[in-house]
Design an enzyme around this catalytic site. Structure first.
Site, PDB file in Angstrom:
ATOM      1  N   GLY A 121       0.836  -1.198   0.000  1.00  0.00           N
ATOM      2  CA  GLY A 121       0.000   0.000   0.000  1.00  0.00           C
ATOM      3  C   GLY A 121       0.875   1.254   0.000  1.00  0.00           C
ATOM      4  O   GLY A 121       1.986   1.242  -0.553  1.00  0.00           O
ATOM      5  N   SER A 122       0.409   2.273   0.696  1.00  0.00           N
ATOM      6  CA  SER A 122       1.052   3.579   0.579  1.00  0.00           C
ATOM      7  C   SER A 122       2.415   3.681   1.235  1.00  0.00           C
ATOM      8  O   SER A 122       3.148   4.629   0.976  1.00  0.00           O
ATOM      9  CB  SER A 122       0.131   4.658   1.156  1.00  0.00           C
ATOM     10  OG  SER A 122      -1.041   4.705   0.358  1.00  0.00           O
ATOM     11  N   VAL A 123       2.799   2.726   2.125  1.00  0.00           N
ATOM     12  CA  VAL A 123       4.151   2.809   2.678  1.00  0.00           C
ATOM     13  C   VAL A 123       5.176   2.651   1.569  1.00  0.00           C
ATOM     14  O   VAL A 123       6.340   3.011   1.717  1.00  0.00           O
ATOM     15  CB  VAL A 123       4.432   1.760   3.794  1.00  0.00           C
ATOM     16  CG1 VAL A 123       3.621   2.050   5.038  1.00  0.00           C
ATOM     17  CG2 VAL A 123       4.191   0.342   3.297  1.00  0.00           C
ATOM     18  N   PHE A 124       4.687   2.165   0.434  1.00  0.00           N
ATOM     19  CA  PHE A 124       5.559   1.929  -0.707  1.00  0.00           C
ATOM     20  C   PHE A 124       5.931   3.226  -1.434  1.00  0.00           C
ATOM     21  O   PHE A 124       6.842   3.251  -2.241  1.00  0.00           O
ATOM     22  CB  PHE A 124       4.838   0.972  -1.667  1.00  0.00           C
ATOM     23  CG  PHE A 124       5.742   0.273  -2.641  1.00  0.00           C
ATOM     24  CD1 PHE A 124       6.742  -0.586  -2.215  1.00  0.00           C
ATOM     25  CD2 PHE A 124       5.588   0.471  -4.014  1.00  0.00           C
ATOM     26  CE1 PHE A 124       7.557  -1.236  -3.120  1.00  0.00           C
ATOM     27  CE2 PHE A 124       6.408  -0.172  -4.924  1.00  0.00           C
ATOM     28  CZ  PHE A 124       7.388  -1.028  -4.472  1.00  0.00           C
ATOM     29  N   LYS A 125       5.190   4.299  -1.143  1.00  0.00           N
ATOM     30  CA  LYS A 125       5.314   5.519  -1.943  1.00  0.00           C
ATOM     31  C   LYS A 125       6.693   6.157  -1.886  1.00  0.00           C
ATOM     32  O   LYS A 125       7.027   7.008  -2.714  1.00  0.00           O
ATOM     33  CB  LYS A 125       4.234   6.539  -1.529  1.00  0.00           C
ATOM     34  CG  LYS A 125       2.856   6.153  -2.102  1.00  0.00           C
ATOM     35  CD  LYS A 125       1.760   7.049  -1.603  1.00  0.00           C
ATOM     36  CE  LYS A 125       0.410   6.588  -2.175  1.00  0.00           C
ATOM     37  NZ  LYS A 125      -0.712   7.171  -1.426  1.00  0.00           N
TER      38      LYS A 125
END
Lengths: 374, 603
Positions: B316-320
Site C-alpha cells: 500500500g502507501s508505505v511503498f510511496k
C-alpha cells in the site's frame, strides 16, 4: 575275590595315574579362572568330584577285570535301568531329561556312565565269540541291538551329543574287530535311511527343535553361530602365550558360552595361548597312546577291547569337543573329559582310567588266578 | 593277537592324524590369526556411550537468557537386570505416578524378546521423584537414570517466531552433518536452525567395559583399554534483539494478527521481530506430539508463519517512498511541481481512484506524501514508466530476501521481465500505475519495508539486517562479532532524500498528516502510513477477511535517526488509525529503555 599282591603295586601304572593327577590339577586351575566371576561355585563342586573320581579310580583299578567280564551283563542291565529311570523321574534341564537328582546335593547323568557299560558289554560279546574272520551283518545283530538300546534311550532324553558319542565309541570297537565291507556299507545305508526318515516323517516339530537345539544350543542369545564365533575369538585372541590366568576378557566377561562345561577348552586357549592348548592336547594324546599300549599288551581279548574302548572314548570326546570349540564341527553338547565341569563325565573318565590301570597292572599272570583258572 | 597289534598301529596313525588336524587349526587361530582375533576380543567388550553435548544458549543483545538448557532425568530399565519384575513395577509406578500394569507388561515383553536395550520408562522426572528414586535405588536393580539436556525458555513464548523450535533430526539432515546422530534434536526453524552449526556442541563419549550381556562391569580388569572424550557445549548466540522491546512489541500486538519489526538504522541490527499468532516452543522440547503438531499445522491463523519475514503483503502507501525517490532522482519531478487531484486519475480508458473520493486538490511531493495522495503517484508513475520504478524497487531490496538467516520470503518486485517470465504476457501501463501505490503485483515482507525505511533514514544505505550480534564459545572465546554490512546503496542524492524525509516528518507532525497517531512529544517521529487493499479470492462470509491491511513504517528521532519501526496489522483497517498508534507505543518503550539504560550506566 580280590587277591592283594605286591606286584600290583609294582606294576601299577604310575605314569598314567600321575598324569591323571596332573591333568586334574590343570583342569581345576582352568575352572578356577572360568568360574571366578560367578563365585567359584562350579570350581568347588568340581574339586569334590575330582576327589571322588580319584578315589573311585583307585578302587576300580584294584578290581580284577575278570569281575567286569563276569558281571558285564549286570552292569549293562543296571545302566539301562538308570536310563529308563531318568526318562521317567529325571530332572529336566534345558529341555532334556538327562539328570537324576540325588537328595538335592548332586545330580548325575546316567548317559555318561552308560558309555563304560557299552564298552564292557561289547568287549564281553567279542570275548565270548571266537570268530576269526571279519564279521558279516548277521553276525552283528547282537552287538547292534546292544548298542541300539542305550542309544535310543539317550536319544529320547533327548541328548544327541551323548548318543552320537556312544555310537562313535561302539562303532570304533566294532570296526576294530573287523566288519565285512558290504556289511559296513549296509549298516551305513540303514543308519542314514532311518535318520532321514525320522527327521522328515516321524519326529514332531518340538523334537526337531530339541535336536536343533543340540546342534545349535538355544543359550545362543544373539544369533546362530554366536557361540562358535565367540569361542573362536577367545581362542584366537589368546595368541601364542595367552592372556594369563584370570585375564581372558572373553572368559571373564562371559562372552564364551558354557565356559565351565562344553567350552572349557576355549578358556584354556584364551588364557594360556597356543602353548597351553597344545600342551593339553599332547597330554590327551599321551593318555590315549598309553591306553592303546595297555590294549596291545593285554593278556586276553576282553581286556584288550576294554582298553581300546576307553581309549576310543577319550579320543572321540577330544575330537568332538575340541573340534566344536575351534569351529571345525557343529556345536553339540559333548564335554571334554576331566576338563569340563561335570561330575558324571569326570567320574566316567576316572572309572575308564581305573579300568585300564587295573588291566595294565595285571598283564602278568598272578598267583591267585592260576588257581582260579583251573 | 598279532593281527590286533597291526590294527592298533593303524589306529595310532589315525589318532596322530586327528590330533594333527586339531593342532593345525589351533596354530591357524592362535598363531597366524592371533592378532586379528585379539582386536575382535577388544572390540567385543568395549561399549561406547555417547555423552550428549548441551546446545549453546541463545541470549538477547544485553545477555538476557532467551533459550537455555536444563538437565532432565530420564528413567530406563534394563529388563535382564531386574530381580523382581512385579515389585519393581509397583515401586516405579508409585514413585513416578505411572500405570503399574503397563510397566510390568513392557518389561515382560522386552524379556520375552531377549532385548538387551534399556527400556524407556519415562522422561524428565521431577526433583522429588528423583530424590525418592535415588533413595530406593539399591532395592531396585535394573533401574537406570540417564541425564539429558533439554531446551528451556525463561521468557515463555516471547520471540518464538524467530527463535524457532527444535525437532528430531530428519534423514536428509543426518546425511549433511557428521556431528548429528539419529534421534538427536536439531533446530528446525528460526535461529535454532539458522545457527545450528554454532549452537550444536561436540558430543563426547565414554568407553565402558561390558560383559557378554552388555551390562557395565565394575571390574578394573580391562580399564587400560578404555578411552574417553569430554563433550563440548555449543556456542552461545547473542542476538541483536532487545527482549524488553520484543516484549513490548508482542504485548501491543495483543490478539491482532500481524507483525512488528524494529531495526537499528545505522547497523541493521534487528531490535524486535514480533509475529502474531505464534506458538509455544516448549511444546517442541522433547519432540512434539503428533496431535499438537497437526493442530499447529492445520490452524487457519498460521501460527508457524513468521509474518515479519515470511508474510507477504501488498505494501500500500508505505511503498510511496520508492516512486518518490525514483521520480526525484531520475528527474521526472521536482519538489515544486504540483498535481491536481480531483479524486481520480484517468489513463487511456481506465480510471484510477484516489483513496480520498473528494480529491486532495493541488498537491506537490511533500503534501502528496503527507496526505498520501494516490493521484500524484499515479501521475509520476505513468511519467517514469515501470523500468525506472522497478529499478528502484530492486535497489530498496524488494523482490529478494534480506538474508537475515532465518526463514524468509523474497516477495515480488514486478517488472516487464518478471511478468514475461511469470505470465508470458506484456506489461500494461495500468500495472505501473497501481504499482506506485504498492498494489497490484507488488508483495513485500514487513522486514523489507523496515529496511527500506532504515535506508531512507541513514541517507541511502540499504543494510543487511542482522539477527546475531555475537557468537561466543563456552570458554568465552569470541567466534563472531557483527559489523554492519551495506548490501547496496540507493542511487539518490542526499538533497532529494532529504525532501522525502522531510515529508515523512510531515506525515506524523503536520496538521492533517495521515500518521499523526504516531506523534511523540519529546521525539520527532518520521513515518508513512499504508492501507493496503486485500484482494481476497475466497468468498468467505467472514467480513474481517476483507478488511484492509494496516501499515505504518517509521524512524526516529528524525534529526539523528536511530531506530526504524514497521507495524503491520492484518485486516486492521486504516494504517493511520490502527498501525501508527502501535508504532508510537514501540517508540515510546524504545526511548524509555534507552533512558533507563543510560541512567544505569551513569550509576
Amino acid at each position: 575275590m580280590i587277591m592283594f599282591d605286591r606286584r600290583l603295586i609294582k606294576n601299577f601304572g604310575w605314569f598314567l595315574f600321575l598324569m591323571t593327577l596332573a591333568f586334574s590339577a590343570i583342569s581345576l586351575l582352568n575352572l578356577y579362572s572360568a568360574s571366578y566371576e560367578t563365585g567359584l561355585v562350579s570350581f568347588k563342586k568340581q574339586f569334590v568330584w575330582v576327589g571322588i573320581g580319584i578315589v573311585t579310580l583307585a578302587f576300580v583299578s584294584f578290581l580284577n577285570c575278570k569281575l567286569l567280564n563276569r558281571y558285564a551283563i549286570y552292569i549293562y542291565g543296571f545302566s539301562l535301568l538308570l536310563l529308563l529311570f531318568v526318562l521317567v523321574f529325571g530332572k529336566e534341564v534345558a529341555g532334556s531329561k538327562s539328570w537324576i537328582d540325588i537328595a538335592s546335593i548332586a545330580t548325575i547323568q546316567p548317559s555318561e556312565l552308560v558309555k563304560i557299560a557299552v564298552i564292557i558289554i561289547l568287549a564281553k560279546f567279542y570275548d565270548d565269540d571266537y570268530q576269526a574272520t571279519p564279521y558279516g551283518f548277521l553276525d552283528l545283530i547282537k552287538p547292534v541291538i546292544l548298542i541300539a538300546i542305550p542309544f535310543i534311550l539317550v536319544m529320547l532324553q533327548p541328548d544327541l551329543g551323548t548318543a552320537v558319542t556312544i555310537l562313535l565309541i561302539a562303532g570304533s570297537m566294532v570296526l576294530f574287530m573287523g566288519v565285512k565291507k558290504w556289511s559296513v556299507a549296509f549298516i551305513l545305508i540303514v543308519v542314514l535311511g532311518v535318520s532321514f526318515y525320522s527327521w522328515h516323517y516321524s519326529l514332531k516339530p518340538y523334537q526337531k527343535d530339541r535336536i536343533r537345539t543340540f546342534i545349535n544350543p538355544s543359550s545362543d542369545p544373539l544369533n546362530a553361530g554366536y557361540n562358535s564365533i565367540q569361542s573362536q575369538i577367545a581362542i584366537g585372541s589368546g595368541g601364542v602365550t595367552g592372556k594369563g590366568l584370570r585375564s581372558g576378557s572373553q572368559t571373564q566377561l562371559r562372552f564364551i558360552p558354557a565356559q565351565q562345561t562344553d567350552f572349557a577348552f576355549s578358556v584354556l586357549a584364551e588364557e594360556w595361548g597356543f602353548l597351553g592348548s597344545i600342551f593339553v592336547l599332547l597330554l590327551y594324546f599321551t593318555i590315549i597312546l598309553w591306553m592303546l599300549d595297555a590294549s596291545s599288551r593285554a593278556k586276553d581279548k576282553f581286556s584288550m577291547l576294554v582298553c581300546f574302548g576307553v581309549a576310543a572314548m577319550f579320543f572321540w570326546h577330544v575330537v568332538v569337543n575340541v573340534g566344536m570349540v575351534i569351529g571345525l564341527l557343529p556345536v553339540a553338547g559333548v564335554p571334554l573329559l576331566i576338563f569340563s565341569y561335570g561330575g558324571s563325565s569326570t567320574l566316567t573318565a576316572m572309572i575308564g582310567i581305573g579300568i585300564v590301570l587295573g588291566i595294565r597292572m595285571r598283564k602278568f599272570p598272578m598267583q591267585g588266578e592260576a588257581i582260579d583258572l583251573g | 593277537m598279532q593281527d590286533f597289534r597291526n590294527r592298533l598301529f593303524i589306529v595310532t596313525v589315525i589318532l596322530g592324524l586327528a590330533f594333527l588336524v586339531l593342532g593345525s587349526r589351533l596354530w591357524y587361530l592362535q598363531v597366524l590369526k592371533g592378532e586379528e582375533f585379539a582386536k575382535f576380543s577388544l572390540e567385543n567388550h568395549i561399549r561406547v556411550e555417547r555423552i550428549p553435548a548441551p546446545r549453546g544458549r541463545i541470549l538477547d543483545r544485553y545477555g538476557k537468557e532467551l533459550v537455555i538448557n536444563r538437565t532432565s532425568f530420564d528413567i530406563y530399565v534394563i529388563p535382564k537386570d531386574v530381580k523382581d519384575v512385579p515389585y519393581l513395577s509397583v515401586s516405579l509406578s508409585q514413585i513416578l505416578n505411572l500405570d503399574t500394569g503397563q510397566i510390568e507388561k513392557d518389561i515382560n515383553s522386552a524379556l520375552k524378546k531377549k532385548s538387551f536395550k534399556p527400556l524407556l520408562i519415562t522422561k524428565d522426572i521431577n526433583r522429588d521423584q528423583l530424590a525418592y528414586l535415588e533413595a530406593r535405588r539399591s532395592s531396585l536393580p535394573g533401574v537406570i537414570i540417564e541425564i539429558n539436556n533439554l531446551r528451556q525458555y525463561p521468557h515463555g513464548v516471547l520471540g518464538a517466531s524467530f527463535l524457532g523450535y527444535i525437532g528430531k533430526v530428519s534423514v536428509a539432515e543426518l546425511e549433511n552433518n557428521s556431528k548429528v546422530n539419529s534421534n538427536d534434536l536439531v533446530g528446525k526453524t528460526g535461529v535454532e536452525k539458522g545457527w545450528e552449526s554454532s549452537l550444536r556442541g561436540d558430543d563426547g563419549y565414554k568407553q565402558k567395559v561390558t560383559d557378554a550381556l552388555g551390562r557395565e562391569v565394575e571390574s578394573n580388569l580391562f580399564q587400560e583399554d578404555l578411552q574417553n572424550k569430554k563433550s563440548l557445549p555449543g556456542n552461545d548466540v547473542l542476538l541483536t534483539i532487545d527482549i524488553e522491546l520484543q516484549r513490548a512489541a508482542e504485548e501491543v500486538l495483543g490478539n491482532e494478527a500481524g507483525a512488528i519489526v524494529a531495526v537499528d538504522v545505522n547497523t541493521g541490527e534487528v531490535l524486535a521481530l514480533a509475529s502474531n499468532p505464534s506458538f509455544d516452543p516448549a511444546d517442541f522440547i522433547k519432540g512434539i506430539d503428533s496431535k499438537t503438531w497437526s493442530n499447529l499445522v492445520n490452524d487457519q491463523s498460521s501460527p508457524l508463519l513468521n509474518r515479519a519475514t515470511q508474510g507477504l503483503y501488498a505494501p500500500g502507501s508505505v511503498f510511496k517512498m520508492v516512486p518518490s525517490v525514483a521520480a526525484l532522482n531520475e528527474g521526472f519531478i521536482n519538489e515544486e511541481e504540483s498535481v491536481y487531484c480531483p479524486g481520480y486519475y484517468k489513463s487511456g480508458n481506465s480510471t484510477f481512484r484516489c483513496w480520498k473520493r473528494g480529491g486532495h486538490g493541488w498537491v506537490n511531493l511533500r503534501s502528496a506524501i503527507v496526505k498520501s495522495c494516490d493521484v500524484y503517484f499515479y501521475k509520476i508513475a505513468e511519467k517514469m514508466g515501470i523500468n525506472n520504478l522497478s529499478k528502484y524497487m530492486t535497489a530498496f531490496g524488494y523482490g529478494s530476501i534480506t538474508d537475515l538467516g532465518i526463514e524468509e520470503r523474497a516477495g515480488i518486485s514486478p517488472s516487464r521481465e518478471w511478468k514475461q517470465k511469470r505470465f508470458n504476457k506484456p506489461w500494461y501501463k495500468g500495472e505501473t500505475i497501481v504499482s506506485a501505490i504498492g498494489q497490484g503485483y507488488v508483495s513485500v515482507t514487513p522486514l523489507q519495508v523496515t529496511m527500506m525505511t532504515a535506508a531512507v533514514a541513514n541517507n541511502g544505505k540499504l543494510l543487511k539486517p542482522a539477527l546475531v550480534k555475537e557468537i561466543v564459545s563456552y570458554d568465552r572465546e569470541e567466534k563472531f562479532k557483527h559489523a554492519p554490512i551495506v548490501s547496496g546503496n540507493i542511487p539518490v542524492q542526499k538533497r532529494m532524500l532529504d525532501l522525502v524525509k522531510d515529508a515523512m516528518v510531515g506525515v506524523v507532525n503536520d496538521p492533517g498528516g495521515t500518521g499523526s497517531g504516531a506523534r511523540l512529544k519529546d521525539m520527532t517521529v518520521a513515518g508513512k502510513t499504508g492501507t493496503a487493499q486485500v484482494v481476497s479470492l475466497d468468498n468467505r462470509s467472514d467480513k474481517k477477511k476483507h478488511m484492509d491491511h494496516a501499515w505504518f513504517t517509521s524512524y526516529a528521532p528524525a534529526e539523528a535517526p536511530e531506530i526504524a519501526v514497521t507495524v503491520l496489522i492484518e485486516h486492521g483497517g486504516s494504517g493511520g488509525a490502527v498501525a501508527a498508534p502501535i508504532a508510537k507505543k514501540i517508540l515510546e518503550v524504545y526511548k524509555k529503555l534507552k533512558e533507563q539504560r543510560e541512567a544505569d550506566d551513569n550509576v
